[in-house]
Design an enzyme around this catalytic site. Sequence first.
Site, PDB file in Angstrom:
ATOM      1  N   GLY A 188       0.816  -1.216   0.000  1.00 27.87           N
ATOM      2  CA  GLY A 188       0.000   0.000   0.000  1.00 27.87           C
ATOM      3  C   GLY A 188       0.845   1.258   0.000  1.00 27.87           C
ATOM      4  O   GLY A 188       0.548   2.224  -0.717  1.00 27.87           O
ATOM      5  N   ASP A 189       1.910   1.264   0.788  1.00 24.45           N
ATOM      6  CA  ASP A 189       2.808   2.419   0.825  1.00 24.45           C
ATOM      7  C   ASP A 189       3.516   2.615  -0.511  1.00 24.45           C
ATOM      8  O   ASP A 189       3.612   3.731  -1.018  1.00 24.45           O
ATOM      9  CB  ASP A 189       3.848   2.239   1.932  1.00 24.45           C
ATOM     10  CG  ASP A 189       3.299   2.542   3.306  1.00 24.45           C
ATOM     11  OD1 ASP A 189       2.590   3.552   3.459  1.00 24.45           O
ATOM     12  OD2 ASP A 189       3.576   1.766   4.241  1.00 24.45           O
TER      13      ASP A 189
END
Length: 391
Positions: free
Chosen positions: A175-176
């Site tokens: 996600g990052d």
Amino acid sequence: MDTASTTATTAPPLAGLKVLELGQLIAGPFVGKTLADFGADVIKVEPPDGDPLRLWRMLHDGTSVWWQVQSRGKKSVVLDLRTDDGRDAVRALAAECDVLIENFKPGTMEKWGLGYEALAAANPGLIMLRISGYGQSGPYRDLPGFAVVAEAMGGLRHLMGEPGRPPVRAGVSLGDTLAALHGVIGVLLALQARQRDGRGQVVDVALYESVFNCMESLLPEYSAFGAVRQPAGSALPGIAPSNAYRCADGMVVIGGNGDSIFKRLMRAVDRPDLADDPGLATNALRVPRVAEIDAAIEVWTAQRPVAEVVAALQAASVPVGRIYTVADIAADPHYRARGMIERITLRDGLALEVPGVVPKLSRTPGTIPGLAPALGEHTEAVLAALRRQSE
């Protein structure tokens, strides 16, 4: 520092771009790392105790070796943004920069008097990249958001794992990283727009939206058919065959879903009857019989070692690969031929291998811009330059 990158014959594409990085940990700093790899001058503002990433995972001489990748080539300036002096220094730096990166909880920059409107008043061309869990607006704006939650909300986690079992995670913060890559795209788009009118803007990136943007047909299939895709282990639902298969000494992944590829695959695994079956001529026809196809493939692979399976299918022009560990990556000649494993030498003499630079540009390639900084290594020089400019 010894690297294997292609030597640039012209200035890197982002040479002269000044970037102020206020983010910590993964998403914001990954953006800064990517911009620095292509020539941007990145000033990383750290709190007095440093970016927490300095102490994450495995340490060498008290500092994470991950730090050597995430902050390579940046300048470290220590400022306490809870103080007037720290915030004043950020204002002065932002007035001289093209891009500001932040990944604080929405509203934090405004609370410090460092919101976009305040900074753009002194620097109308400033581009502010804001990365957060849920974005700068909407009912979830103020909720804390980490990659683990974004991957769940974005629809990814539900698909990861075996049917009927709890979802699994990839083992890295997807996600990052996806948010960071969307942030890089947003910055480059905003820079292009600024070329036309000289004006900056806010680039608002939400972690969950970055994940959701990569979910392919998930939503339209639900919208059109009410279909809720479910986890399918190592297979790719609706695409046949594409799966992981047991071998005598390990596993391989095979992508045999192209119509002509499927025929070559079936002949390679000694199933010409399936290759010539008109009921399997297209993907749409194969999907209902995917279990039969997978079983036929694994009967063949299970009797052979990985190396033999890979060699045979590569000879048949079928996409195949063994499942790499990092030890496999480090030993692979293709990685090295492509400059994807580079060697740097730390200040204490330790030779460290790190990922190379992507994407590959033919005329203005990126390079590893230098070692990651010690905490506050550039504070005095950067602030002294600011003082000289104000005199």
